[in-house]
Design a protein around this motif. Structure first.
Motif, PDB file in Angstrom:
ATOM      1  N   THR A  20      -4.175  -5.838  -9.260  1.00 56.16           N
ATOM      2  CA  THR A  20      -2.933  -6.132  -9.978  1.00 56.16           C
ATOM      3  C   THR A  20      -2.928  -7.624 -10.308  1.00 56.16           C
ATOM      4  OG1 THR A  20      -1.821  -6.403  -7.843  1.00 56.16           O
ATOM      5  CG2 THR A  20      -1.515  -4.307  -8.963  1.00 56.16           C
ATOM      6  N   TRP A  21      -2.333  -7.979 -11.423  1.00 57.43           N
ATOM      7  CA  TRP A  21      -2.280  -9.385 -11.805  1.00 57.43           C
ATOM      8  C   TRP A  21      -0.851  -9.786 -12.169  1.00 57.43           C
ATOM      9  CZ3 TRP A  21      -0.441 -10.537 -16.634  1.00 57.43           C
ATOM     10  CH2 TRP A  21      -0.522  -9.536 -17.610  1.00 57.43           C
ATOM     11  N   TYR A  22      -0.577 -11.070 -12.064  1.00 53.27           N
ATOM     12  CA  TYR A  22       0.772 -11.598 -12.273  1.00 53.27           C
ATOM     13  C   TYR A  22       0.672 -12.971 -12.930  1.00 53.27           C
ATOM     14  CZ  TYR A  22       1.719  -8.227  -8.526  1.00 53.27           C
ATOM     15  OH  TYR A  22       1.775  -7.098  -7.761  1.00 53.27           O
ATOM     16  N   THR A  23       1.685 -13.293 -13.715  1.00 47.79           N
ATOM     17  CA  THR A  23       1.846 -14.667 -14.186  1.00 47.79           C
ATOM     18  C   THR A  23       3.320 -15.005 -14.138  1.00 47.79           C
ATOM     19  OG1 THR A  23       1.344 -16.255 -15.944  1.00 47.79           O
ATOM     20  CG2 THR A  23       2.005 -14.054 -16.638  1.00 47.79           C
ATOM     21  N   GLN A  24       3.626 -16.259 -13.820  1.00 45.88           N
ATOM     22  CA  GLN A  24       5.015 -16.695 -13.718  1.00 45.88           C
ATOM     23  C   GLN A  24       5.075 -18.185 -14.006  1.00 45.88           C
ATOM     24  OE1 GLN A  24       6.967 -15.869  -9.963  1.00 45.88           O
ATOM     25  NE2 GLN A  24       8.918 -16.676 -10.630  1.00 45.88           N
ATOM     26  N   ALA A  42       6.520  -5.618  -2.121  1.00 38.75           N
ATOM     27  CA  ALA A  42       5.682  -4.423  -1.994  1.00 38.75           C
ATOM     28  C   ALA A  42       5.988  -3.678  -0.693  1.00 38.75           C
ATOM     29  CB  ALA A  42       4.204  -4.815  -2.052  1.00 38.75           C
ATOM     30  N   VAL A  43       6.025  -4.418   0.415  1.00 41.55           N
ATOM     31  CA  VAL A  43       6.294  -3.771   1.700  1.00 41.55           C
ATOM     32  C   VAL A  43       7.739  -3.267   1.765  1.00 41.55           C
ATOM     33  CG1 VAL A  43       6.319  -4.073   4.203  1.00 41.55           C
ATOM     34  CG2 VAL A  43       4.554  -5.186   2.843  1.00 41.55           C
ATOM     35  N   ASN A  44       8.665  -4.044   1.197  1.00 45.85           N
ATOM     36  CA  ASN A  44      10.061  -3.630   1.170  1.00 45.85           C
ATOM     37  C   ASN A  44      10.217  -2.299   0.437  1.00 45.85           C
ATOM     38  OD1 ASN A  44      12.989  -3.947   1.354  1.00 45.85           O
ATOM     39  ND2 ASN A  44      12.923  -4.466  -0.811  1.00 45.85           N
ATOM     40  N   LYS A  45       9.580  -2.180  -0.720  1.00 47.96           N
ATOM     41  CA  LYS A  45       9.666  -0.946  -1.502  1.00 47.96           C
ATOM     42  C   LYS A  45       9.034   0.219  -0.761  1.00 47.96           C
ATOM     43  CE  LYS A  45      10.760   1.044  -5.445  1.00 47.96           C
ATOM     44  NZ  LYS A  45      12.171   1.156  -5.870  1.00 47.96           N
ATOM     45  N   TYR A  46       7.902  -0.034  -0.140  1.00 42.41           N
ATOM     46  CA  TYR A  46       7.231   1.023   0.596  1.00 42.41           C
ATOM     47  C   TYR A  46       8.091   1.511   1.762  1.00 42.41           C
ATOM     48  CZ  TYR A  46       3.885   3.764   3.116  1.00 42.41           C
ATOM     49  OH  TYR A  46       3.286   4.816   3.750  1.00 42.41           O
ATOM     50  N   ARG A  47       8.648   0.564   2.492  1.00 41.42           N
ATOM     51  CA  ARG A  47       9.431   0.953   3.657  1.00 41.42           C
ATOM     52  C   ARG A  47      10.731   1.647   3.259  1.00 41.42           C
ATOM     53  NH1 ARG A  47       8.858  -3.214   8.664  1.00 41.42           N
ATOM     54  NH2 ARG A  47      10.488  -1.777   9.392  1.00 41.42           N
ATOM     55  N   GLU A  48      11.294   1.282   2.118  1.00 44.99           N
ATOM     56  CA  GLU A  48      12.450   2.022   1.604  1.00 44.99           C
ATOM     57  C   GLU A  48      12.071   3.470   1.307  1.00 44.99           C
ATOM     58  OE1 GLU A  48      14.024   0.159  -1.841  1.00 44.99           O
ATOM     59  OE2 GLU A  48      15.240  -1.285  -0.725  1.00 44.99           O
ATOM     60  N   LYS A  49      10.951   3.654   0.608  1.00 42.83           N
ATOM     61  CA  LYS A  49      10.502   4.982   0.213  1.00 42.83           C
ATOM     62  C   LYS A  49      10.147   5.846   1.418  1.00 42.83           C
ATOM     63  CE  LYS A  49      10.412   4.820  -4.397  1.00 42.83           C
ATOM     64  NZ  LYS A  49      11.068   5.814  -5.266  1.00 42.83           N
ATOM     65  N   SER A  50       9.652   5.212   2.465  1.00 41.83           N
ATOM     66  CA  SER A  50       9.218   5.972   3.634  1.00 41.83           C
ATOM     67  C   SER A  50      10.338   6.159   4.650  1.00 41.83           C
ATOM     68  CB  SER A  50       8.024   5.286   4.301  1.00 41.83           C
ATOM     69  OG  SER A  50       8.387   4.006   4.760  1.00 41.83           O
ATOM     70  N   GLY A  51      11.564   5.761   4.277  1.00 38.95           N
ATOM     71  CA  GLY A  51      12.696   5.934   5.171  1.00 38.95           C
ATOM     72  C   GLY A  51      12.689   5.000   6.352  1.00 38.95           C
ATOM     73  N   ASP A  52      12.079   3.833   6.189  1.00 40.02           N
ATOM     74  CA  ASP A  52      11.913   2.893   7.297  1.00 40.02           C
ATOM     75  C   ASP A  52      12.250   1.482   6.814  1.00 40.02           C
ATOM     76  OD1 ASP A  52      11.193   2.140   9.873  1.00 40.02           O
ATOM     77  OD2 ASP A  52       9.123   1.729   9.276  1.00 40.02           O
ATOM     78  N   PRO A  53      13.508   1.269   6.342  1.00 40.75           N
ATOM     79  CA  PRO A  53      13.840   0.010   5.655  1.00 40.75           C
ATOM     80  C   PRO A  53      13.835  -1.196   6.570  1.00 40.75           C
ATOM     81  CG  PRO A  53      15.814   1.279   6.074  1.00 40.75           C
ATOM     82  CD  PRO A  53      14.666   2.161   6.473  1.00 40.75           C
ATOM     83  N   ILE A  54      13.731  -2.351   5.937  1.00 30.97           N
ATOM     84  CA  ILE A  54      13.752  -3.630   6.643  1.00 30.97           C
ATOM     85  C   ILE A  54      14.738  -4.547   5.927  1.00 30.97           C
ATOM     86  CG2 ILE A  54      11.761  -4.452   5.303  1.00 30.97           C
ATOM     87  CD1 ILE A  54      10.935  -6.100   7.763  1.00 30.97           C
ATOM     88  N   ASP A  81       0.559   8.340   0.253  1.00 27.87           N
ATOM     89  CA  ASP A  81       1.304   8.884  -0.868  1.00 27.87           C
ATOM     90  C   ASP A  81       1.695   7.756  -1.827  1.00 27.87           C
ATOM     91  OD1 ASP A  81       1.045  11.321   0.284  1.00 27.87           O
ATOM     92  OD2 ASP A  81       3.016  11.294   1.250  1.00 27.87           O
ATOM     93  N   PHE A  82       2.597   8.057  -2.756  1.00 23.98           N
ATOM     94  CA  PHE A  82       3.081   7.085  -3.739  1.00 23.98           C
ATOM     95  C   PHE A  82       1.934   6.502  -4.567  1.00 23.98           C
ATOM     96  CE2 PHE A  82       5.647   6.195   0.237  1.00 23.98           C
ATOM     97  CZ  PHE A  82       6.535   7.215  -0.006  1.00 23.98           C
ATOM     98  N   LEU A  83       0.914   7.291  -4.842  1.00 16.44           N
ATOM     99  CA  LEU A  83      -0.258   6.775  -5.546  1.00 16.44           C
ATOM    100  C   LEU A  83       0.112   6.299  -6.942  1.00 16.44           C
ATOM    101  CD1 LEU A  83      -2.935   9.391  -4.481  1.00 16.44           C
ATOM    102  CD2 LEU A  83      -2.684   7.060  -3.661  1.00 16.44           C
ATOM    103  N   GLY A  84      -0.502   5.193  -7.350  1.00 15.81           N
ATOM    104  CA  GLY A  84      -0.325   4.693  -8.705  1.00 15.81           C
ATOM    105  C   GLY A  84       0.750   3.647  -8.849  1.00 15.81           C
ATOM    106  N   SER A  85       1.642   3.506  -7.868  1.00 17.71           N
ATOM    107  CA  SER A  85       2.709   2.517  -7.975  1.00 17.71           C
ATOM    108  C   SER A  85       2.154   1.122  -7.709  1.00 17.71           C
ATOM    109  CB  SER A  85       3.824   2.834  -6.976  1.00 17.71           C
ATOM    110  OG  SER A  85       3.308   2.829  -5.668  1.00 17.71           O
ATOM    111  N   ASP A  86       2.811   0.117  -8.292  1.00 17.70           N
ATOM    112  CA  ASP A  86       2.339  -1.259  -8.132  1.00 17.70           C
ATOM    113  C   ASP A  86       2.342  -1.689  -6.676  1.00 17.70           C
ATOM    114  OD1 ASP A  86       1.994  -1.446 -10.815  1.00 17.70           O
ATOM    115  OD2 ASP A  86       3.857  -2.530 -11.215  1.00 17.70           O
ATOM    116  N   TYR A  87       3.431  -1.366  -5.968  1.00 15.50           N
ATOM    117  CA  TYR A  87       3.517  -1.809  -4.580  1.00 15.50           C
ATOM    118  C   TYR A  87       2.471  -1.119  -3.714  1.00 15.50           C
ATOM    119  CZ  TYR A  87       6.316   2.475  -3.821  1.00 15.50           C
ATOM    120  OH  TYR A  87       6.755   3.770  -3.759  1.00 15.50           O
ATOM    121  N   ASN A  88       2.151   0.117  -4.074  1.00 13.82           N
ATOM    122  CA  ASN A  88       1.118   0.825  -3.324  1.00 13.82           C
ATOM    123  C   ASN A  88      -0.247   0.178  -3.530  1.00 13.82           C
ATOM    124  OD1 ASN A  88       0.255   3.345  -1.806  1.00 13.82           O
ATOM    125  ND2 ASN A  88      -0.995   3.499  -3.644  1.00 13.82           N
ATOM    126  N   ARG A  89      -0.531  -0.253  -4.746  1.00 14.28           N
ATOM    127  CA  ARG A  89      -1.807  -0.924  -5.033  1.00 14.28           C
ATOM    128  C   ARG A  89      -1.925  -2.217  -4.242  1.00 14.28           C
ATOM    129  NH1 ARG A  89      -3.926   0.872 -10.285  1.00 14.28           N
ATOM    130  NH2 ARG A  89      -4.997  -1.122 -10.544  1.00 14.28           N
TER     131      ARG A  89
END
Length: 452
Positions: free
Chosen positions: A253-257, A136-148, A45-53
């Motif tokens: 996904t791409w990033y610059t910092q 990414a994993v933190n956001k996913y686990r929050e959404k899935s009710g399985d926080p860390i 699920d959560f298709l299209g979100s950055d963390y999901n990608r």
């Protein structure tokens, strides 16, 4: 064993993702939470979100440690080494990033502590990639009710601590910390992220922001870019970012910092820049079916010329990766189509520009590298991009092209120096351009006089 809770160290940061009451409530629905299977994350699920990608890509690339390690209890500690840097020690950094992803995505693990206390050399690229994985994993686990939960010890080394607090995990996690970075001596460039686009939607805008940022940092040395300098730098940065945006593959996904830190006596500043694509490697992109027929034909020719040199330390991936850096080479290049006939060499031009000006007066050397797949390219003063005249060449046709072959003869049809083009045992699922250099007015002015 996990230490008993007590008085926390001064060098501690913490983040608690859920209040205990909320967590207990979510535990009751954990079994029906979407995307969870066994002990690891499975994206559905959560298709299209950055963390999901990000998670989907890391899963597809099996981004877990090659060596098995003992996972043990629900509480885990990750020790960051003295040197955590893509440029300085790519293999060790990637191995630790794999371990981080594996631990964070294991649903049996409820809390992770990142111990940076012994870290003295913290590379922005390695640090940011770790942050992206954790977020990414933190956001996913929050959404899935399985926080860390996360906590950590800050580096004892002041410079490494400032990098971590200003541009690292505590900052990105919005964690509570008992210490602050030295705001008078740090200038950061906030992370900009994007996804695959065939039109490079954000490249020009991001390049402009980066050019303004670089000029702002340069002003701390009482120097600044003129209008021509801004135009040239903006063009080079735009090509680097558009390469990330266009050539990373459909799910990339791409990033610059950026991070800039001024020495306490204000004598010079240290700048780190990251350009990251989590997607296809340079090699995978060139092997992609969407690569133009013209480029495929050139790849076949260069492999034919290089075949006699191929061995375990000089393989097709390395040849393709070096080849991709040359002027006029692009996965989509087709001289019959406007816009693709003149691409190439912007990445190397940018790296060499920063390398040329980026030494300190005291002799500190820049560190510039590209990591893609199992190949690392290290840029040094030994090899520069230089004009080479070709005549009726099957790849470069007739005329002058800018070439960097990383060998003494600058021969693109011969192997590169293994100290500059390295075959890694580790694999990185994308491309990292990692730059660390110095802005020192004394050195820059002396270089300018040499050119005259």
């Amino acid at each position: 064993m996990r230490k008993k809770k007590g008085k926390q160290k001064v060098l501690l940061y913490t983040i608690r993702n859920q209040k205990k009451l909320i967590r207990n409530a979510k535990k009751r629905v954990k079994k029906s939470a979407p995307g969870c299977s066994g002990n690891t994350i499975v994206v559905d699920d959560f298709l299209g979100s950055d963390y999901n990608r990000v998670i989907r890509h890391l899963n597809n690339k099996n981004f877990h440690p090659k060596k098995k390690f003992q996972r043990g209890e629900a509480y885990q500690r990750i020790e960051i080494p003295e040197v955590f840097s893509i440029s300085e020690n790519a293999e060790a950094a990637i191995e630790l990033l794999r371990k981080t992803y594996s631990l964070c995505s294991n649903r049996k693990i409820r809390e992770i502590k990142f111990d940076h206390s012994n870290c003295k050399s913290l590379g922005l690229s390695a640090s940011t990639i770790m942050d992206i994985i954790v977020l990414a994993v933190n956001k996913y686990r929050e959404k899935s009710g399985d926080p860390i939960d996360f906590s950590g010890d800050l580096p004892r080394d002041r410079k490494a601590r400032d990098i971590l607090l200003a541009s690292g995990l505590p900052y990105h996690l919005k964690a509570d910390s008992l210490m602050q970075f030295d705001k008078d001596h740090v200038e950061r460039f906030e992370t900009i992220k994007g996804v695959h686009s065939i039109s490079a939607n954000k490249a020009d805008e991001t390049a402009t922001k980066l050019t303004i940022y670089f000029n702002k940092c340069l002003k701390t040395q009482n120097l600044e870019l003129n209008n021509e300098g801004k135009r040239v730098l903006g063009r080079m940065l735009g090509e680097v970012i558009s390469n990330c945006e266009i050539h990373g593959g459909d799910s990339s996904t791409w990033y610059t910092q950026g991070h800039y830190q001024i020495k306490e006596d204000n004598s010079y500043g240290e700048m780190q820049l990251l350009f990251l694509n989590l997607g296809e490697t340079i090699y995978e992109g060139l092997k992609n079916k969407s690569t133009s027929a013209e480029t495929k034909q050139k790849l076949c020719y260069i492999m034919k010329k290089q075949r006699q040199y191929i061995n375990s330390r000089w393989d097709e991936e390395m040849i393709y990766t070096v080849f991709a850096l040359q002027e006029g080479i692009s996965r989509l290049r087709d001289k019959r189509i406007n816009g693709y006939e003149g691409r190439g060499s912007g990445t190397v031009s940018m790296i060499e520009m920063f390398n040329d000006i980026g030494e300190s007066q005291s002799g500190l050397k820049p560190q510039m590298s590209i990591v893609s797949g199992s190949t690392q390219i290290v840029f040094t003063d030994n090899y520069k991009m230089k004009p080479v005249m070709f005549k009726n060449d099957a790849v470069f046709e007739t005329g002058e092209k800018q070439i960097i072959a990383f060998n003494d003869k600058n021969d693109i049809y011969a192997p590169a120096n293994p100290k500059n083009v390295i075959k890694m045992n580790q694999y990185f699922p994308g491309t990292v351009i990692s730059l660390k250099f110095y802005l020192d007015s004394r050195y820059i002015i002396s270089k300018k006089k040499e050119v005259r």
